[in-house]
Design a protein around this motif. Sequence first.
Motif, PDB file in Angstrom:
ATOM      1  N   VAL A  30       0.649  -1.149   0.042  1.00 55.21           N
ATOM      2  CA  VAL A  30       0.058  -0.098  -0.079  1.00 55.21           C
ATOM      3  C   VAL A  30       0.668   1.177  -0.086  1.00 55.21           C
ATOM      4  CG1 VAL A  30      -1.822   1.305   1.233  1.00 55.21           C
ATOM      5  CG2 VAL A  30      -1.904  -1.184   0.983  1.00 55.21           C
ATOM      6  N   GLY A  31       1.984   1.306   0.639  1.00 53.53           N
ATOM      7  CA  GLY A  31       2.950   2.202   0.705  1.00 53.53           C
ATOM      8  C   GLY A  31       3.534   2.607  -0.703  1.00 53.53           C
ATOM      9  N   VAL A  32       3.546   1.549  -1.357  1.00 54.88           N
ATOM     10  CA  VAL A  32       4.296   1.782  -2.750  1.00 54.88           C
ATOM     11  C   VAL A  32       3.009   2.164  -3.668  1.00 54.88           C
ATOM     12  CG1 VAL A  32       5.126   0.520  -4.766  1.00 54.88           C
ATOM     13  CG2 VAL A  32       6.158   0.006  -2.811  1.00 54.88           C
ATOM     14  N   MET A  33       2.082   2.019  -3.491  1.00 58.93           N
ATOM     15  CA  MET A  33       0.940   2.328  -4.232  1.00 58.93           C
ATOM     16  C   MET A  33       0.588   3.766  -4.039  1.00 58.93           C
ATOM     17  SD  MET A  33      -2.538  -0.226  -3.955  1.00 58.93           S
ATOM     18  CE  MET A  33      -3.637   0.799  -4.820  1.00 58.93           C
ATOM     19  N   LEU A  34       0.789   4.150  -2.635  1.00 58.81           N
ATOM     20  CA  LEU A  34       0.293   5.577  -2.182  1.00 58.81           C
ATOM     21  C   LEU A  34       1.312   6.714  -2.972  1.00 58.81           C
ATOM     22  CD1 LEU A  34      -0.269   5.395   1.651  1.00 58.81           C
ATOM     23  CD2 LEU A  34      -1.538   6.756  -0.187  1.00 58.81           C
ATOM     24  N   ILE A  35       2.447   6.138  -3.356  1.00 60.68           N
ATOM     25  CA  ILE A  35       3.588   7.101  -4.036  1.00 60.68           C
ATOM     26  C   ILE A  35       2.808   7.858  -5.240  1.00 60.68           C
ATOM     27  CG2 ILE A  35       5.630   7.409  -4.724  1.00 60.68           C
ATOM     28  CD1 ILE A  35       6.724   5.341  -2.599  1.00 60.68           C
ATOM     29  N   PRO A  36       2.702   7.004  -6.289  1.00 51.61           N
ATOM     30  CA  PRO A  36       1.991   7.694  -7.360  1.00 51.61           C
ATOM     31  C   PRO A  36       0.759   7.978  -7.265  1.00 51.61           C
ATOM     32  CG  PRO A  36       2.266   5.095  -7.703  1.00 51.61           C
ATOM     33  CD  PRO A  36       2.810   5.515  -6.372  1.00 51.61           C
TER      34      PRO A  36
END
Length: 572
Positions: A30-36
Amino acid sequence: MLKRYFPIIDWLPKYKKSYLSGDISAGITVGVMLIPQGMAYALIAGLPPVYGLYAALVPNLLYAFTGSSRKLAVGPVALDSLIVASSLAAMKLANIEDYISMALFLALLVGVMQMVMGFFRMGFLANFLSRPVVSGFTSAAALVIAISQLKYLFGLEFQSQGTLNTFIAVIENIGKTNIYDISIGIAAILVIVGLKKVHQKLPAAMVVVILSIIGIYFFMVNETDVHILGKVPQGLPDFVLPKFSTSQLVVAFPTALALAFIAFAEAMTIAKAVEEKSNEQFTRPNQELRALGFSNIIGSLFQSFPANAGLSRTAVNVDEGAKTGLASIISAIVVGLTLLFLTPFFYFLPKSVLGAIILVAVYGLIDLKYPRQLMKQQKDEFVLLLATFLTTLLIGISQGIIFGVLFSLVFLVYRISKPHFAVLGKIKGMEYFKNVARFGEDVEVHDEILMIRFDAQLFFANVQFFKRALMKEVRKKGPRLRYVILNAEPVNYLDDTAAKQLHSVILQLKDRGVTFKLAGAIGPIRDILIKSGLLTVIGQENIYVRTAEAYADSLKKVEKTAIQKKVSLQHR
């Protein structure tokens, strides 16, 4: 007491080692998703991309401590970002600094409202958002978001306000399309869709972000060929007090109120869906209001615009095995590390890629199946959905949800003002009393008896409808009519206006030589009969526990037993 306001105190001491792998996996994903996503949604809100990362950091972290749901993923959301953009555009702010300041103030105002609503136990307000309103609003908002991103996809530069004006501007400027931007954007869409078909859990958005940055860095000859993000500030957000004037507070108040309401309804809808699927019940509506309010208030002090639970991120959170709020803490850490060390790499990120990410995300919000279903099954509900859809699309986001709720209330008032009214007959050979219009030859009917059922509370808004419907059936029966029996089982309330009108109706029937009988009245109705004096007008002998008893007594006088008298007249 602290557990009530900080649920982490409840679940953290009970934490099991078996939860850890799922929480870590979900948190990182989810953290990786949140960036873009965060940067893309900041663009929707009309803010520099870094503010999307700020909104993904502090509110997400605080919700992990205060949220009653253990699986919601909080951060910037497309729909809420669009509401921010539409409201701030209407304020006609002088420069980007004022725009950013008002966006932060809007988060503070939304948070305060949610907090107040939570402490005053107003979580029930979410019930006023019916599914047709939510569906129509969400589908229209998805189209509005998609249209707002077309200029980034096509690499166009123009200023416009309103969905229709933006769409017209895109058509008028289509000849100026930047071939590099549109090519990169379409390629990004194809890659995201393709990777999702391979496996839903793949971080497709992050993959296209990384590939596009590498491609632009190594192969772009001239920086003016592609519209890129440019410099993204590095480091964690500073503590900043939002600035505002009294006039801006007045202008922002309606939007903040609508946004606080919409955000809460979205969060509760997502939380309920997650808990129904997992058969785990943790969410408490009023604590959710307080948690979202607290997250937005503190978030606004660290440069966050309004944040809320995200549907796609929550779905990934659940799929990856999240069990507690630790997953949200880990995702916030991922965003924090990105702000500290990785923002310089986003300099070469094409804006068309962020536009592509948004277009793919909002496509899933457009629901065509449900409107078709309503059109076949519930045409009035379809009209409600369509009205909300068109209001949102053509007039505005805030107006769409406000008018949607108003349309729902109008429909509700209309329905309760004309509830179901049935003439009953006794099923032959049985003690069932059913609608004669449905059962026809299966019921026995007597000219001297009229049995009716009124399927609603009887109050000022529908008592005239009740009176007209009853007297119409009385006239149909003609001069042989001797008894009117009201099956009062569905009637759960009787107000003063209705009591007085019922008093008048009973006297009119008496003048015709017709006796009014009441059967199946529940306790609260019996209490009102006593207090209003209606019992005296009706007569104790005409109050019955069951319709069958009133019917039998009308055919042939049947003496009531002591217990029948006691039950039929029991009151407080």
